[in-house]
Design an enzyme around this catalytic site. Structure first.
Site, short mmCIF file in Angstrom:
data_model
loop_
_atom_site.label_atom_id
_atom_site.label_comp_id
_atom_site.label_asym_id
_atom_site.label_seq_id
_atom_site.Cartn_x
_atom_site.Cartn_y
_atom_site.Cartn_z
N ARG A 114 0.84 -1.20 0.00
CA ARG A 114 0.00 0.00 0.00
C ARG A 114 0.88 1.25 0.00
O ARG A 114 1.86 1.32 0.72
CB ARG A 114 -0.93 0.01 1.22
CG ARG A 114 -1.92 -1.14 1.20
CD ARG A 114 -2.89 -1.11 2.35
NE ARG A 114 -3.72 -2.31 2.35
CZ ARG A 114 -4.62 -2.61 3.28
NH1 ARG A 114 -4.81 -1.77 4.29
NH2 ARG A 114 -5.33 -3.72 3.21
N ARG A 171 1.95 -4.89 12.14
CA ARG A 171 1.18 -4.12 13.11
C ARG A 171 0.77 -4.96 14.32
O ARG A 171 0.93 -4.54 15.47
CB ARG A 171 -0.06 -3.51 12.45
CG ARG A 171 -0.84 -2.62 13.42
CD ARG A 171 -1.93 -1.83 12.74
NE ARG A 171 -1.41 -0.79 11.87
CZ ARG A 171 -2.11 0.26 11.46
NH1 ARG A 171 -3.37 0.41 11.88
NH2 ARG A 171 -1.58 1.16 10.66
N SER A 215 -10.22 -5.62 10.23
CA SER A 215 -11.51 -5.09 9.77
C SER A 215 -12.30 -6.23 9.15
O SER A 215 -11.74 -7.11 8.48
CB SER A 215 -11.32 -3.96 8.75
OG SER A 215 -10.66 -4.45 7.59
N ARG A 223 2.62 1.80 10.29
CA ARG A 223 2.13 2.15 8.95
C ARG A 223 3.28 2.00 7.97
O ARG A 223 4.21 2.82 7.95
CB ARG A 223 1.59 3.58 8.95
CG ARG A 223 0.75 3.93 7.74
CD ARG A 223 0.23 5.36 7.84
NE ARG A 223 -0.60 5.56 9.01
CZ ARG A 223 -1.91 5.33 9.05
NH1 ARG A 223 -2.52 4.87 7.98
NH2 ARG A 223 -2.59 5.55 10.16
N GLU A 276 -6.10 0.24 15.13
CA GLU A 276 -6.75 -0.72 14.25
C GLU A 276 -5.80 -1.85 13.85
O GLU A 276 -4.68 -1.60 13.40
CB GLU A 276 -7.25 -0.01 12.98
CG GLU A 276 -7.90 -0.96 11.98
CD GLU A 276 -7.96 -0.38 10.58
OE1 GLU A 276 -8.13 -1.18 9.64
OE2 GLU A 276 -7.82 0.85 10.43
#
Length: 423
Positions: free
Chosen positions: A261, A391, A353, A276, A350
């Site tokens: 990403r 993460r 999801s 990130r 986070e």
């Protein structure tokens, strides 16, 4: 993609969905206008073709009778073909424009999804696990990992640029243990393990709903392929253009992949550590089920529970959020986020999801099944993160740190690396 008839008959609902998802509702009117003109041109094309066929049939009858074809009929045939050549390109242009607009219409949020413009509108569902109290000041994951020779970001930045990292030694072993443990849990639950392509074509990105909305966040190769940001892309498209049967469903897939990403919207955020990053590894759950939203919502809770089972096995504190309309993404009908506790930051971040889409993705990918009643329907799709590292690895490091800077290994991961403590 929504059904065109649904958009025609429920324009106000679709406009409201656009507004609630922070998108331009005017494109709904543009779509309906384009659709009306397309249908008018389609009627015109069909009428011209019919006239051409009737005219040709009359001429053929004259020839069969040994008569010379009527000059007016011959000229009329030429004129009709000229008209067709003028109208057909217009029809194709409007068909293309309609398809482009259809791809830009978002999914309709499910009942009960909170309306909000950004993350401030997300709804806290519950918090689980006990937040440990330390008799020392918890250190951030990157400091702990660098001290234990598990991480090197300085050399990575020199070699690969900002948001790059080397995972080293026990860091590698611990990440592999985490991903393997995650996959083991899903396999035990009946998911088919799959290693998926990291590069996919543009049609697949559009088909899964990552384009047009997330096009800026993906890397593109010189061959026109895209580096996928999640195994969801390949897994959801796995049965593209196929007709399944109801007895095939549900189909439960667990994909493991490296993800990429660009993080284009994250300038200045999380500049320290490996929260990130541009490249990471992930285990993803994807399910196809029948065209029944009640059944789909049940599976939605199930895949959420799978991620919770992982976090509970790791004894990590977490909270669950129901995402609001402005923070859930254009494609999703309903979405949960799981946020895991980071002691050094003193907040939840986070890590997972879970989303369901009904037939929104399946329509774009043309994935159907033959139901027991003989009707052909689109499958409903769901997906959820099982484990994303580094993460989640960072969350483990921070929560399992000891006063001397060493790291306890979660009990469920010890069998994979034969260590109880990283020191």
């Amino acid at each position: 993609m929504l059904d065109l008839n649904f958009i025609r008959n429920n324009a106000d609902i679709v406009k409201k969905a656009c507004e609630n998802k922070q998108l331009d509702a005017a494109m709904v009117d543009e779509l309906l206008k384009t659709d009306k003109k397309r249908r008018e041109l389609l009627v015109r094309v069909e009428e011209i073709r019919k006239n051409i066929n009737e005219n040709a049939s009359t001429i053929k009858t004259q020839v069969q009778k040994g008569e010379k074809p009527d000059k007016e009929l011959v000229q009329r045939g030429k004129d009709l073909k000229t008209q067709l050549k003028e109208v057909e390109p217009q029809l194709k242009e409007f068909e293309k424009n309609l398809q482009d607009l259809m791809y830009q219409i978002p999914n309709i949020p499910a009942d009960g999804v909170p309306v909000g413009s950004d993350e401030s509108g997300n709804q806290l569902i519950r918090q689980e696990g006990e937040i440990l109290k330390y008799d020392f000041q918890p250190k951030p994951h990157h400091e702990l990992m660098e001290n234990l020779d598990m991480l090197d970001t300085k050399r990575a930045v020199k070699i690969a640029g900002f948001r790059s990292y080397f995972l080293k030694n026990a860091g590698v072993l611990l990440e592999h243990a985490l991903l393997q443990h995650s996959m083991d849990l899903l396999i035990k639950d009946g998911f088919s393990p799959m290693i998926v392509p990291n590069m996919v074509n543009e049609k697949t990105m559009w088909g899964t709903g990552y384009f047009p909305w997330g096009s800026d966040d993906h890397y593109k190769t010189q061959d026109g392929q895209y580096l996928a940001g999640t195994a969801e892309v390949a897994l959801t498209a796995y049965h593209k253009d196929e007709l399944l049967t109801e007895k095939d469903l549900p189909i439960k897939m667990a994909g493991i992949s490296t993800c990429y990403r660009r993080e284009v919207g994250a300038y200045g955020k999380d500049t320290h550590g490996i929260i990130r990053v541009h490249q990471f590894n992930k285990v993803e759950q994807v399910i196809y089920t029948t065209a029944d939203e009640k059944e789909t919502t049940s599976w939605h809770e199930t895949i959420l529970a799978n991620s919770e089972a992982l976090l509970q096995s790791l004894e990590l504190p977490y909270q669950i959020l129901l995402m609001c309309t402005g923070d859930m993404g254009a494609s999703q009908r309903k979405k949960y986020d799981i946020e895991t506790w980071f002691p050094a930051q003193k907040k939840y971040r986070e890590t997972h999801s879970a989303s369901y889409f009904n037939d929104f993705q399946a329509r774009r990918l043309n994935i159907k099944y033959q139901a027991k009643d003989g009707n052909t329907k689109y499958v409903y799709t769901l997906n959820n993160t099982m484990a994303a590292s580094p993460r989640l690895l960072a969350a483990i490091i921070e929560n399992y740190q000891l006063p001397d800077g060493s790291i306890r290994v979660p009990e469920v991961l010890q069998k994979y690396i034969n260590k109880k403590v990283i020191e």
